[in-house]
Motif scaffolding. Structure first.
Motif, PDB file in Angstrom:
ATOM      1  N   ALA A  86      -1.170   8.547 -22.021  1.00  0.00           N
ATOM      2  CA  ALA A  86      -1.255   7.198 -21.450  1.00  0.00           C
ATOM      3  C   ALA A  86      -1.219   7.235 -19.928  1.00  0.00           C
ATOM      4  O   ALA A  86      -1.789   6.366 -19.261  1.00  0.00           O
ATOM      5  CB  ALA A  86      -0.118   6.335 -21.982  1.00  0.00           C
ATOM      6  N   ALA A  87      -0.555   8.235 -19.348  1.00  0.00           N
ATOM      7  CA  ALA A  87      -0.482   8.356 -17.890  1.00  0.00           C
ATOM      8  C   ALA A  87      -1.767   8.920 -17.295  1.00  0.00           C
ATOM      9  O   ALA A  87      -1.976   8.841 -16.080  1.00  0.00           O
ATOM     10  CB  ALA A  87       0.697   9.248 -17.505  1.00  0.00           C
ATOM     11  N   MET A  88      -2.630   9.486 -18.151  1.00  0.00           N
ATOM     12  CA  MET A  88      -3.869  10.096 -17.664  1.00  0.00           C
ATOM     13  C   MET A  88      -5.103   9.237 -17.913  1.00  0.00           C
ATOM     14  O   MET A  88      -6.047   9.256 -17.131  1.00  0.00           O
ATOM     15  CB  MET A  88      -4.096  11.452 -18.358  1.00  0.00           C
ATOM     16  CG  MET A  88      -3.064  12.514 -18.062  1.00  0.00           C
ATOM     17  SD  MET A  88      -3.616  14.134 -18.687  1.00  0.00           S
ATOM     18  CE  MET A  88      -3.980  13.764 -20.395  1.00  0.00           C
ATOM     19  N   ILE A  89      -5.127   8.496 -19.027  1.00  0.00           N
ATOM     20  CA  ILE A  89      -6.360   7.877 -19.503  1.00  0.00           C
ATOM     21  C   ILE A  89      -6.158   6.376 -19.671  1.00  0.00           C
ATOM     22  O   ILE A  89      -5.206   5.945 -20.324  1.00  0.00           O
ATOM     23  CB  ILE A  89      -6.782   8.494 -20.858  1.00  0.00           C
ATOM     24  CG1 ILE A  89      -6.856  10.022 -20.738  1.00  0.00           C
ATOM     25  CG2 ILE A  89      -8.115   7.928 -21.315  1.00  0.00           C
ATOM     26  CD1 ILE A  89      -6.992  10.715 -22.067  1.00  0.00           C
ATOM     27  N   PRO A  90      -7.024   5.521 -19.119  1.00  0.00           N
ATOM     28  CA  PRO A  90      -6.923   4.067 -19.305  1.00  0.00           C
ATOM     29  C   PRO A  90      -7.067   3.685 -20.777  1.00  0.00           C
ATOM     30  O   PRO A  90      -7.715   4.411 -21.547  1.00  0.00           O
ATOM     31  CB  PRO A  90      -8.100   3.517 -18.485  1.00  0.00           C
ATOM     32  CG  PRO A  90      -8.456   4.598 -17.518  1.00  0.00           C
ATOM     33  CD  PRO A  90      -8.145   5.881 -18.225  1.00  0.00           C
ATOM     34  N   PRO A  91      -6.476   2.561 -21.201  1.00  0.00           N
ATOM     35  CA  PRO A  91      -6.534   2.159 -22.617  1.00  0.00           C
ATOM     36  C   PRO A  91      -7.938   2.087 -23.189  1.00  0.00           C
ATOM     37  O   PRO A  91      -8.173   2.495 -24.331  1.00  0.00           O
ATOM     38  CB  PRO A  91      -5.859   0.783 -22.607  1.00  0.00           C
ATOM     39  CG  PRO A  91      -4.934   0.826 -21.453  1.00  0.00           C
ATOM     40  CD  PRO A  91      -5.633   1.658 -20.415  1.00  0.00           C
ATOM     41  N   ARG A  92      -8.902   1.556 -22.400  1.00  0.00           N
ATOM     42  CA  ARG A  92     -10.265   1.406 -22.912  1.00  0.00           C
ATOM     43  C   ARG A  92     -10.863   2.767 -23.262  1.00  0.00           C
ATOM     44  O   ARG A  92     -11.503   2.935 -24.302  1.00  0.00           O
ATOM     45  CB  ARG A  92     -11.124   0.694 -21.861  1.00  0.00           C
ATOM     46  CG  ARG A  92     -12.586   0.460 -22.267  1.00  0.00           C
ATOM     47  CD  ARG A  92     -12.695  -0.652 -23.305  1.00  0.00           C
ATOM     48  NE  ARG A  92     -14.094  -0.984 -23.569  1.00  0.00           N
ATOM     49  CZ  ARG A  92     -14.736  -2.007 -23.025  1.00  0.00           C
ATOM     50  NH1 ARG A  92     -14.099  -2.806 -22.182  1.00  0.00           N
ATOM     51  NH2 ARG A  92     -15.999  -2.240 -23.313  1.00  0.00           N
ATOM     52  N   GLU A  93     -10.643   3.763 -22.409  1.00  0.00           N
ATOM     53  CA  GLU A  93     -11.172   5.099 -22.645  1.00  0.00           C
ATOM     54  C   GLU A  93     -10.352   5.868 -23.680  1.00  0.00           C
ATOM     55  O   GLU A  93     -10.840   6.816 -24.292  1.00  0.00           O
ATOM     56  CB  GLU A  93     -11.187   5.890 -21.330  1.00  0.00           C
ATOM     57  CG  GLU A  93     -12.208   5.391 -20.334  1.00  0.00           C
ATOM     58  CD  GLU A  93     -13.633   5.534 -20.875  1.00  0.00           C
ATOM     59  OE1 GLU A  93     -13.983   6.619 -21.368  1.00  0.00           O
ATOM     60  OE2 GLU A  93     -14.381   4.535 -20.823  1.00  0.00           O
ATOM     61  N   ARG A  94      -9.094   5.447 -23.860  1.00  0.00           N
ATOM     62  CA  ARG A  94      -8.201   6.179 -24.769  1.00  0.00           C
ATOM     63  C   ARG A  94      -8.686   6.131 -26.206  1.00  0.00           C
ATOM     64  O   ARG A  94      -8.392   7.026 -27.001  1.00  0.00           O
ATOM     65  CB  ARG A  94      -6.792   5.588 -24.657  1.00  0.00           C
ATOM     66  CG  ARG A  94      -5.680   6.640 -24.729  1.00  0.00           C
ATOM     67  CD  ARG A  94      -4.347   6.008 -24.385  1.00  0.00           C
ATOM     68  NE  ARG A  94      -4.308   5.571 -23.010  1.00  0.00           N
ATOM     69  CZ  ARG A  94      -3.562   4.578 -22.558  1.00  0.00           C
ATOM     70  NH1 ARG A  94      -2.813   3.892 -23.391  1.00  0.00           N
ATOM     71  NH2 ARG A  94      -3.585   4.248 -21.286  1.00  0.00           N
ATOM     72  N   GLY A  95      -9.453   5.088 -26.545  1.00  0.00           N
ATOM     73  CA  GLY A  95      -9.989   5.007 -27.896  1.00  0.00           C
ATOM     74  C   GLY A  95     -10.856   6.207 -28.230  1.00  0.00           C
ATOM     75  O   GLY A  95     -10.791   6.764 -29.326  1.00  0.00           O
ATOM     76  N   ARG A  96     -11.666   6.649 -27.236  1.00  0.00           N
ATOM     77  CA  ARG A  96     -12.520   7.814 -27.453  1.00  0.00           C
ATOM     78  C   ARG A  96     -11.681   9.064 -27.670  1.00  0.00           C
ATOM     79  O   ARG A  96     -11.967   9.886 -28.546  1.00  0.00           O
ATOM     80  CB  ARG A  96     -13.425   8.001 -26.244  1.00  0.00           C
ATOM     81  CG  ARG A  96     -14.278   9.264 -26.280  1.00  0.00           C
ATOM     82  CD  ARG A  96     -15.004   9.463 -24.962  1.00  0.00           C
ATOM     83  NE  ARG A  96     -15.823   8.302 -24.622  1.00  0.00           N
ATOM     84  CZ  ARG A  96     -16.269   8.047 -23.397  1.00  0.00           C
ATOM     85  NH1 ARG A  96     -15.945   8.844 -22.397  1.00  0.00           N
ATOM     86  NH2 ARG A  96     -17.025   6.981 -23.175  1.00  0.00           N
ATOM     87  N   TYR A  97     -10.629   9.219 -26.867  1.00  0.00           N
ATOM     88  CA  TYR A  97      -9.808  10.416 -26.975  1.00  0.00           C
ATOM     89  C   TYR A  97      -8.915  10.393 -28.212  1.00  0.00           C
ATOM     90  O   TYR A  97      -8.404  11.431 -28.624  1.00  0.00           O
ATOM     91  CB  TYR A  97      -8.974  10.595 -25.709  1.00  0.00           C
ATOM     92  CG  TYR A  97      -9.812  10.944 -24.504  1.00  0.00           C
ATOM     93  CD1 TYR A  97     -10.297  12.229 -24.321  1.00  0.00           C
ATOM     94  CD2 TYR A  97     -10.152   9.971 -23.561  1.00  0.00           C
ATOM     95  CE1 TYR A  97     -11.084  12.549 -23.218  1.00  0.00           C
ATOM     96  CE2 TYR A  97     -10.936  10.280 -22.462  1.00  0.00           C
ATOM     97  CZ  TYR A  97     -11.398  11.573 -22.292  1.00  0.00           C
ATOM     98  OH  TYR A  97     -12.187  11.879 -21.216  1.00  0.00           O
TER      99      TYR A  97
END
Length: 546
Positions: A134-145
């Motif tokens: 969560a400290a590295m990736i924004p929520p919108r992009e986190r779905g992909r990861y």
């Protein structure tokens, strides 16, 4: 002129840097998950070798979940205050020590104690990996990861049972290697994290950790779970023991709530969990945890004790569930990144989870494997669509400085649900199995002695007619606990439906109106706005002084 702001937002990481950092974090997640999946499929053999009972079988699982649950919010709060990478490495070391001690256990009691210590490390890993991501990736992009997370979960939960089965079926290895096998992987993860993970460190003066609140929460949950494990077997539902344990648990948890409401740095921040999205996500995670952990942990026992398959075969038979987790998490993760909407997938996933458990509720000791595989795939699909996305929904609503507390709160309640689920369903299974075995033994003319949850799981020491009775009892009783799991999962559906529809943000942190106003005022005054950033002498991470 306004005072300079003292909050800093780290520069966004490139995709390559993100993937490099993720490699270590995903390996950590793999280590934490495989520690449970390797053991879960081999546990019938392990408990049999140690001459353990059904109650001890349940507590080998419950002990890890209990300590992981109790320590998760503490790890999460520490992550908001100290170096995240260092905390992850400390959790790995604790996990390693617990694994080694568990591997040398000489009886079921020692194994339960070692697993409890191991759970402290697991609690840190399951909370801190989410916080770091969560400290590295924004929520919108986190779905992909989240697709990568789902892949690791699927690999650990498919490869773990297969590996555990092979270990206990290989005479020159033995069950102790189920605990030793994770040690080299954890060491590699430790080294990889040191090389690849570089996160901002928020440093605060006058840091206060709410140890009293954490202790009260752990004590209250522990007393409640001990009561669940022994009620109706060692003492009656209406008894002084029940009154003392339930009353004591309620008192301890009420005191914990009071302490948390007044603590300067509460372990479980009430202001966060009172938010609608967080509260509903917690309720959904509690239900998913109870249904998923409580139901799935007994699948290995069903295949081995109830159906007579070897541990390796039992591991292979659980692949449909993990395939469902893998496919749904990857596909849904990409859809969420594309649309920014998360609620529809959580709702659909929770409904699918109920349907899968309802289908598993029809199983007995003669159910066709095709039906079992279909039901497990449906359950896995529901888990993949809902579990990680509930965390994502909460992370989207809080500021970056509170990500640790918010993420660990969800993990805490999911683990709490899992711990309660394993304890409750294990107690139900033990009671039904004991009643069925006692009845069938008496009908077959064998002497019976009752014994609650104490029926031995060492089938090699029993005569063939008794083995058949025991297998039928376990196979038929397992369907009942899956029906209970389905009923529990309905609560998750209700919580998901009530979630507020939101579009995930594309920034790491929430917009800060006060900070924006300060920057604008500085610009008007002609002075450059700046953030105060120092470098931590202990490593290359940025350190932010608040």
């Amino acid at each position: 002129m306004s005072a300079p702001t003292t909050a800093a937002e780290a520069a966004p990481m490139s995709r390559r840097q993100t993937l490099e950092a993720l490699s270590g974090l995903l390996l950590v997640l793999f280590v934490a998950m495989i520690s449970s999946t390797v053991v879960s499929i081999a546990l019938p053999k392990i408990i049999g070798a140690l001459n353990g009972t059904q109650t001890q079988y349940t507590w080998v699982v419950t002990a890890t979940l209990l300590t992981a649950t109790a320590t998760t919010p503490i790890w999460g709060k520490l992550a908001d205050l100290f170096n995240k990478k260092l905390l992850i490495q400390v959790a790995i070391v604790v996990f390693l020590a617990g694994s080694i001690v568990a591997g040398f256990s000489q009886n079921a009691g020692q194994l339960i104690a070692a697993r409890a210590f191991q759970g402290i490390g697991v609690g840190g890993l399951q909370a801190l990996v989410q916080v770091a991501i969560a400290a590295m990736i924004p929520p919108r992009e986190r779905g992909r990861y989240n697709g990568y997370l789902g892949g690791v979960m699927a690999l650990a939960t498919v490869g773990g049972p297969l590996l555990g089965g092979l270990i206990v079926d290989t005479s020159w290895l033995g069950w102790r290697w189920c605990f030793f096998v994770g040690v080299p992987v954890a060491v590699v993860a430790l080294i990889l994290l040191q090389a690849t993970l570089h996160l901002p460190t928020a440093r605060r003066d006058n840091v206060k950790i709410d140890y009293l609140g954490a202790s009260l929460i752990a004590a209250g949950v522990s007393v409640l779970l001990i009561w669940i494990s022994f009620v109706d077997s060692s003492f009656a539902w209406l008894s002084w023991q029940t009154a003392a344990m339930v009353g004591g648990a309620v008192l301890l948890l009420a005191l914990a709530t009071w302490v948390e409401s007044r603590a300067a740095e509460p372990v479980v921040p009430l202001k966060i969990i009172r938010e609608r999205t967080t509260a509903l996500a917690i309720l959904g995670s509690l239900a998913v945890g109870m249904a998923m952990f409580g139901g799935a942990v007994f699948l290995g026992q069903y295949f081995q004790v109830g159906r007579g398959y070897t541990p390796t075969e039992a591991g292979l038979l659980t692949i449909p569930m993990m395939a469902g987790v893998l496919l749904s998490s990857i596909v849904v993760g990409r859809l969420i990144t594309r649309s920014g909407r998360v609620k529809p997938y959580i709702v659909a996933g929770s409904i699918i989870l109920v349907a899968g458990f309802a289908l598993l509720g029809t199983v007995d000791h003669e159910t066709p494997l095709l039906l079992l595989g279909t039901a497990m795939f449906i359950v896995g699909t529901g888990v993949g669509m809902s579990m990680q996305n509930l965390v994502l929904a909460v992370q989207n609503t809080v500021a970056l400085k509170d990500i640790g507390a918010a993420s660990s709160s969800i993990a805490f309640f999911r683990s709490l649900g899992g711990t309660i689920g394993v304890s409750v369903l294990g107690a139900v299974l033990a009671r039904r199995v004991t009643e069925r075995i006692t009845h069938d033994l008496a009908a077959a003319g064998f002497p019976t002695s009752g014994g609650g949850g104490g029926s031995s799981l060492n089938l090699d020491a029993l005569p063939e007619p008794v083995v058949h009775i025991v297998r039928a009892a376990y196979g038929d009783a397992t369907g009942h606990i899956f029906l209970i799991s389905a009923a529990i999962a309905v609560v998750g559906v209700i919580a998901a439906v009530l979630l507020k529809p939101v579009t995930l943000r594309s920034s790491l942190d929430l917009p800060d109106p006060a900070r924006s106003a300060a920057v604008a005022a500085d610009a008007v005054d002609g002075a450059p706005a700046f953030d105060q950033v120092t470098v931590d002498a202990a490593g290359p991470e940025q350190s932010v002084r608040r």
